[in-house]
Scaffold this motif. Structure first.
Motif, PDB file in Angstrom:
ATOM      1  N   ASP A 167       0.820  -1.215   0.000  1.00 60.75           N
ATOM      2  CA  ASP A 167       0.000   0.000   0.000  1.00 60.75           C
ATOM      3  C   ASP A 167       0.851   1.260   0.000  1.00 60.75           C
ATOM      4  OD1 ASP A 167      -2.158  -1.674   0.126  1.00 60.75           O
ATOM      5  OD2 ASP A 167      -2.776  -1.115   2.153  1.00 60.75           O
ATOM      6  N   PHE A 168       2.118   1.119   0.393  1.00 56.82           N
ATOM      7  CA  PHE A 168       2.969   2.289   0.566  1.00 56.82           C
ATOM      8  C   PHE A 168       4.198   2.298  -0.332  1.00 56.82           C
ATOM      9  CE2 PHE A 168       0.712   1.735   4.611  1.00 56.82           C
ATOM     10  CZ  PHE A 168       0.112   2.982   4.719  1.00 56.82           C
ATOM     11  N   SER A 169       4.412   1.228  -1.083  1.00 54.69           N
ATOM     12  CA  SER A 169       5.582   1.173  -1.961  1.00 54.69           C
ATOM     13  C   SER A 169       5.295   0.277  -3.151  1.00 54.69           C
ATOM     14  CB  SER A 169       6.800   0.648  -1.191  1.00 54.69           C
ATOM     15  OG  SER A 169       7.915   0.527  -2.053  1.00 54.69           O
ATOM     16  N   THR A 170       5.842   0.635  -4.287  1.00 56.68           N
ATOM     17  CA  THR A 170       5.730  -0.206  -5.477  1.00 56.68           C
ATOM     18  C   THR A 170       6.888  -1.195  -5.559  1.00 56.68           C
ATOM     19  OG1 THR A 170       6.910   1.466  -6.779  1.00 56.68           O
ATOM     20  CG2 THR A 170       4.499   1.563  -6.774  1.00 56.68           C
ATOM     21  N   GLN A 171       7.900  -1.016  -4.706  1.00 55.76           N
ATOM     22  CA  GLN A 171       9.035  -1.935  -4.682  1.00 55.76           C
ATOM     23  C   GLN A 171       8.666  -3.231  -3.967  1.00 55.76           C
ATOM     24  OE1 GLN A 171      12.298   0.224  -2.751  1.00 55.76           O
ATOM     25  NE2 GLN A 171      13.568  -0.298  -4.500  1.00 55.76           N
ATOM     26  N   PRO A 172       9.098  -4.365  -4.457  1.00 52.70           N
ATOM     27  CA  PRO A 172       8.947  -5.594  -3.670  1.00 52.70           C
ATOM     28  C   PRO A 172       9.689  -5.442  -2.344  1.00 52.70           C
ATOM     29  CG  PRO A 172       9.540  -6.095  -5.938  1.00 52.70           C
ATOM     30  CD  PRO A 172       9.699  -4.617  -5.784  1.00 52.70           C
ATOM     31  N   LEU A 173       9.144  -6.013  -1.304  1.00 57.13           N
ATOM     32  CA  LEU A 173       9.744  -5.883   0.026  1.00 57.13           C
ATOM     33  C   LEU A 173      11.185  -6.364   0.041  1.00 57.13           C
ATOM     34  CD1 LEU A 173       9.401  -5.287   3.076  1.00 57.13           C
ATOM     35  CD2 LEU A 173       8.568  -7.648   3.327  1.00 57.13           C
ATOM     36  N   SER A 174      11.454  -7.481  -0.602  1.00 65.80           N
ATOM     37  CA  SER A 174      12.811  -8.032  -0.591  1.00 65.80           C
ATOM     38  C   SER A 174      13.806  -7.091  -1.261  1.00 65.80           C
ATOM     39  CB  SER A 174      12.838  -9.397  -1.280  1.00 65.80           C
ATOM     40  OG  SER A 174      12.399  -9.283  -2.630  1.00 65.80           O
ATOM     41  N   VAL A 175      13.369  -6.422  -2.330  1.00 58.74           N
ATOM     42  CA  VAL A 175      14.241  -5.478  -3.032  1.00 58.74           C
ATOM     43  C   VAL A 175      14.541  -4.284  -2.140  1.00 58.74           C
ATOM     44  CG1 VAL A 175      14.406  -3.886  -4.993  1.00 58.74           C
ATOM     45  CG2 VAL A 175      13.444  -6.183  -5.308  1.00 58.74           C
TER      46      VAL A 175
END
Length: 199
Positions: free
Chosen positions: A89-97
């Protein structure tokens, strides 16, 4: 907010990864280089805004075994938990990245960090545990780490004893607070940029 949220804010504001964590470590602001000082100041502003926000006041007032005066310490950690749950909801980046990017950014300034932060960065380089802050086990480890190094740490035991409930109590306050916080830090950075352009 705890480590994870401050790192997220660093990425959004394009400020120093290390600088944005320095507010949780003993430093002399006057000795900091300019980029670290910007991050340190932003961290201080974030802490004040979060502490005064109505969602934080609500969280601290909720009924639980842990003492109300120490609830803000636990709030910082469980807010990280919910940021990771709602990451998309707060980032378009994958969490792992994002986690890899954060650790790489921290490592670049490791030698400009105080010893305890340097040790933490080394730990992250060995095993990137940032995403674990979004697990029950990770939250408990973070609280117990504070308990271990803080002379009043035993006062946090009540929160650990009913941790699933404490985490659940933080979900609604997080969803109320975090969008306001991101709007706030963006506005603060605009003010900083405007001041520098005038200078």
């Amino acid at each position: 907010m705890n480590y994870f949220a401050h790192l997220h804010i660093a990425s959004i504001t394009n400020t120093s990864w290390v600088g944005n964590l320095l507010g949780d470590f003993p430093v002399e602001p006057a000795s900091l280089e300019a980029d670290l000082l910007v991050g340190w100041r932003l961290h201080q502003k974030v802490d004040v805004m979060v502490d005064q926000h109505e969602a934080s006041v609500l969280f601290r007032s909720m009924a639980r075994k842990g003492r109300r005066r120490f609830a803000g310490i636990v709030q910082d950690i469980v807010m990280d938990y919910w940021l990771i749950q709602y990451w998309s909801d707060f980032s378009t980046q994958p969490l792992s990245v994002f986690c890899e990017q954060a650790v790489s950014g921290l490592a670049l300034d490791k030698e400009r960090s105080p010893d305890r932060l340097k040790n933490m960065i080394c730990s992250l380089e060995r095993e990137n545990w940032l995403s674990n802050l979004g697990t029950l086990d990770g939250v408990e480890k973070a609280i117990r780490s504070i308990m271990h190094r803080w002379q009043h740490g035993t006062h946090l035991q009540g929160f650990v004893e009913e941790l699933p409930s404490v985490i659940a109590q933080a979900e609604a306050p997080f969803l109320h607070l975090y969008p306001d916080l991101l709007a706030y830090v963006r506005q603060e950075m605009k003010k900083t940029e405007a001041t520098h352009s005038l200078g």
